[in-house]
Design a protein around this motif. Structure first.
Motif, mmCIF file in Angstrom:
data_model
loop_
_atom_site.group_PDB
_atom_site.id
_atom_site.type_symbol
_atom_site.label_atom_id
_atom_site.label_comp_id
_atom_site.label_asym_id
_atom_site.label_seq_id
_atom_site.Cartn_x
_atom_site.Cartn_y
_atom_site.Cartn_z
ATOM 1 N N ALA A 127 52.880 11.148 54.057
ATOM 2 C CA ALA A 127 51.525 10.958 54.584
ATOM 3 C C ALA A 127 50.465 11.180 53.513
ATOM 4 C CB ALA A 127 51.294 11.889 55.767
ATOM 5 N N TYR A 128 50.611 12.221 52.698
ATOM 6 C CA TYR A 128 49.600 12.460 51.670
ATOM 7 C C TYR A 128 49.667 11.410 50.560
ATOM 8 C CZ TYR A 128 47.852 16.806 53.617
ATOM 9 O OH TYR A 128 47.250 17.734 54.435
ATOM 10 N N TYR A 129 50.858 10.905 50.304
ATOM 11 C CA TYR A 129 50.980 9.817 49.332
ATOM 12 C C TYR A 129 50.226 8.581 49.845
ATOM 13 C CZ TYR A 129 53.006 5.792 46.939
ATOM 14 O OH TYR A 129 53.181 4.609 46.239
ATOM 15 N N VAL A 130 50.405 8.273 51.129
ATOM 16 C CA VAL A 130 49.709 7.114 51.717
ATOM 17 C C VAL A 130 48.202 7.341 51.687
ATOM 18 C CG1 VAL A 130 49.328 5.826 53.853
ATOM 19 C CG2 VAL A 130 51.659 6.419 53.135
ATOM 20 N N ARG A 186 48.254 2.836 63.237
ATOM 21 C CA ARG A 186 49.224 3.917 63.022
ATOM 22 C C ARG A 186 50.247 3.490 61.978
ATOM 23 N NH1 ARG A 186 52.577 7.598 67.305
ATOM 24 N NH2 ARG A 186 54.523 7.811 66.108
ATOM 25 N N PHE A 187 50.529 4.405 61.037
ATOM 26 C CA PHE A 187 51.552 4.202 60.020
ATOM 27 C C PHE A 187 52.738 5.115 60.367
ATOM 28 C CE2 PHE A 187 49.028 2.464 56.238
ATOM 29 C CZ PHE A 187 47.868 2.224 56.963
ATOM 30 N N ASP A 188 53.896 4.536 60.666
ATOM 31 C CA ASP A 188 55.140 5.310 60.813
ATOM 32 C C ASP A 188 55.924 5.167 59.508
ATOM 33 O OD1 ASP A 188 55.405 6.400 63.635
ATOM 34 O OD2 ASP A 188 54.815 4.317 64.046
ATOM 35 N N LEU A 189 56.118 6.284 58.806
ATOM 36 C CA LEU A 189 56.643 6.259 57.444
ATOM 37 C C LEU A 189 58.143 6.576 57.425
ATOM 38 C CD1 LEU A 189 53.696 8.255 55.830
ATOM 39 C CD2 LEU A 189 53.885 5.776 56.184
ATOM 40 N N SER A 190 58.813 6.055 56.416
ATOM 41 C CA SER A 190 60.262 6.295 56.281
ATOM 42 C C SER A 190 60.564 7.686 55.748
ATOM 43 C CB SER A 190 60.887 5.249 55.356
ATOM 44 O OG SER A 190 60.285 5.305 54.064
ATOM 45 N N GLY A 230 54.403 14.982 58.099
ATOM 46 C CA GLY A 230 54.044 13.971 57.114
ATOM 47 C C GLY A 230 54.669 12.608 57.340
ATOM 48 N N TYR A 231 55.227 12.351 58.540
ATOM 49 C CA TYR A 231 55.858 11.060 58.800
ATOM 50 C C TYR A 231 54.910 10.051 59.495
ATOM 51 C CZ TYR A 231 60.513 12.719 57.539
ATOM 52 O OH TYR A 231 61.612 13.198 56.839
ATOM 53 N N ILE A 232 53.808 10.538 59.968
ATOM 54 C CA ILE A 232 52.871 9.664 60.706
ATOM 55 C C ILE A 232 51.453 9.925 60.210
ATOM 56 C CG2 ILE A 232 51.895 9.057 62.960
ATOM 57 C CD1 ILE A 232 54.510 10.085 64.221
ATOM 58 N N PHE A 251 53.885 -0.550 60.959
ATOM 59 C CA PHE A 251 52.515 -0.473 61.477
ATOM 60 C C PHE A 251 52.504 -0.659 62.996
ATOM 61 C CE2 PHE A 251 51.947 -2.073 57.111
ATOM 62 C CZ PHE A 251 51.100 -1.091 56.610
ATOM 63 N N GLU A 252 51.605 0.076 63.629
ATOM 64 C CA GLU A 252 51.355 -0.120 65.056
ATOM 65 C C GLU A 252 49.843 -0.174 65.275
ATOM 66 O OE1 GLU A 252 51.837 2.062 69.416
ATOM 67 O OE2 GLU A 252 52.803 2.938 67.643
ATOM 68 N N ARG A 253 49.369 -1.326 65.753
ATOM 69 C CA ARG A 253 47.936 -1.475 66.041
ATOM 70 C C ARG A 253 47.668 -0.933 67.443
ATOM 71 N NH1 ARG A 253 49.295 -6.470 63.987
ATOM 72 N NH2 ARG A 253 49.028 -7.476 66.016
ATOM 73 N N ILE A 254 47.125 0.264 67.511
ATOM 74 C CA ILE A 254 46.852 0.889 68.807
ATOM 75 C C ILE A 254 45.702 0.169 69.508
ATOM 76 C CG2 ILE A 254 46.128 3.034 69.930
ATOM 77 C CD1 ILE A 254 47.578 4.535 67.682
#
Length: 355
Positions: free
Chosen positions: A338-341, A330-334, A279-281, A321-324
């Motif tokens: 992931a489900y919250y996002v 891509r969202f890298d979360l603290s 759930g971190y990405i 954020f990382e724009r692939i």
């Protein structure tokens, strides 16, 4: 006896020369200077009235009628009028101030060509023959069987072609070859503009008007005035420029990356997504063909910029954020959010135009 021998020898030489020259043709109107030639004529040139001149380098007046040869030029002056009758049955009648150069023809099949420098002519070309006219403005006309007229005005560089009843192909300056329907005429401007008009009169009307007003161009101008048709000078001197169709009114809608239905999430502006098991990405794949209100594409940069400005979770530093690529973000979360996002992206709206 010895005195007579040189005289007898001279007579023998003269007799031999006369025998060798038997069958030669001397034509003072052919080739500009009266040289000996066995060249075949391509037709007859006839002076209808007043002054008609023809020849190559040595142009002379045609007093009545004579044979006409390849590469001759014709001048019609002093309100003159002339006619060339070609061997294939083609004929052209030339009017005052007409200048044609390097008239050439070959037959079986018949192909006739000339360069028209001023004014013009009307004529007839039988089916199976080809008659080509080049003009100084770069235009060309090919007559493949019809009664027709061709006019070039060197003062304005306009050319006008008329097709009474057959097949005519024309090429405007700098343009491509087009077909001119029967009973129509085309104006060709020096820079390529064209205008196709109905041809409401016949060859006899053309000839009578050209005679009455002293030249083909003035004759056609008079006929166009009589039939309430525009004159050639109104045509734009540049080819028509293609214009964009009127823009449709912009209609925008508010959409989300995903749609939540019960416990399920469905694609919307994001056509798919993926999450790591912890759930971190979370990675969103955006739908192409979507646009912002200003017409720019809706991309991963658009989403990142908007979320960083208006989404408190991102503003608090909880996501990197990382724009692939343009359509993958891509969202890298603290934390394992992931489900919250995903749930937040079913609420957060973007104003877009759909392609």
């Amino acid at each position: 006896m010895k005195v007579l021998q040189p005289f007898i020898s001279l007579l023998a030489i003269l007799f031999l020369a006369a025998s060798c020259c038997n069958g030669c043709t001397i034509d003072g109107n052919n080739g500009g200077g009266g040289g000996t030639t066995a060249e075949e004529p391509i037709g007859d040139i006839v002076r209808v009235h007043t002054r008609v001149e023809a020849g190559r380098s040595n142009i002379k007046e045609v007093t009545d009628w004579r044979k006409f040869y390849n590469n001759e030029s014709v001048r019609v002056v002093n309100n003159g009028k002339g006619r060339i009758d070609f061997n294939d049955g083609s004929t052209i009648t030339l009017y005052n101030n007409t200048i044609t150069d390097q008239v050439t023809a070959k037959f079986n099949p018949a192909e006739i060509g000339l360069y028209l420098s001023n004014q013009g002519f009307e004529g007839y070309v039988p089916h199976g023959s080809s008659f080509s006219v080049d003009m100084p403005n770069g235009s060309n006309v090919k007559i493949l069987g019809t009664r027709f007229f061709v006019i070039y005005d060197r003062d304005t560089s306009y050319s006008v072609i008329g097709n009474f009843d057959g097949t005519v192909l024309f090429t405007p300056p700098g343009g491509s070859e087009q077909s001119l329907p029967p009973q129509t005429m085309v104006d060709m401007a020096p820079e390529g503009g064209i205008n196709i008009l109905e041809l409401p009169y016949g060859p006899t009307n053309f000839e009578e008007s050209a005679d009455r007003y002293g030249s083909p161009m003035e004759g056609v101008r008079a006929l166009r005035e009589e039939y309430s048709q525009p004159q050639p000078g109104w045509i734009a001197t540049e080819p028509p420029v293609a214009t964009e169709p009127p823009a449709k009114p912009i209609t925008t809608v508010f959409r989300r990356l995903v749609i939540k239905e019960g416990d399920s999430y469905l694609p919307d502006l994001a056509e798919s997504w993926e999450m790591d098991p912890d759930g971190y990405i979370i990675i969103f794949h955006l739908r192409p063909g979507v646009y912002q209100p200003n017409g720019d594409p809706f991309t991963s940069f658009t989403v990142e910029e908007r979320l960083m400005a208006d989404w408190q979770y991102a503003r608090d530093g909880n996501v990197k954020f990382e724009r692939i690529d343009d359509y993958t973000l891509r969202f890298d979360l603290s934390g394992p959010d992931a489900y919250y996002v995903l749930d937040q992206m079913s609420v957060f709206e973007f104003e877009v135009q759909l392609g």
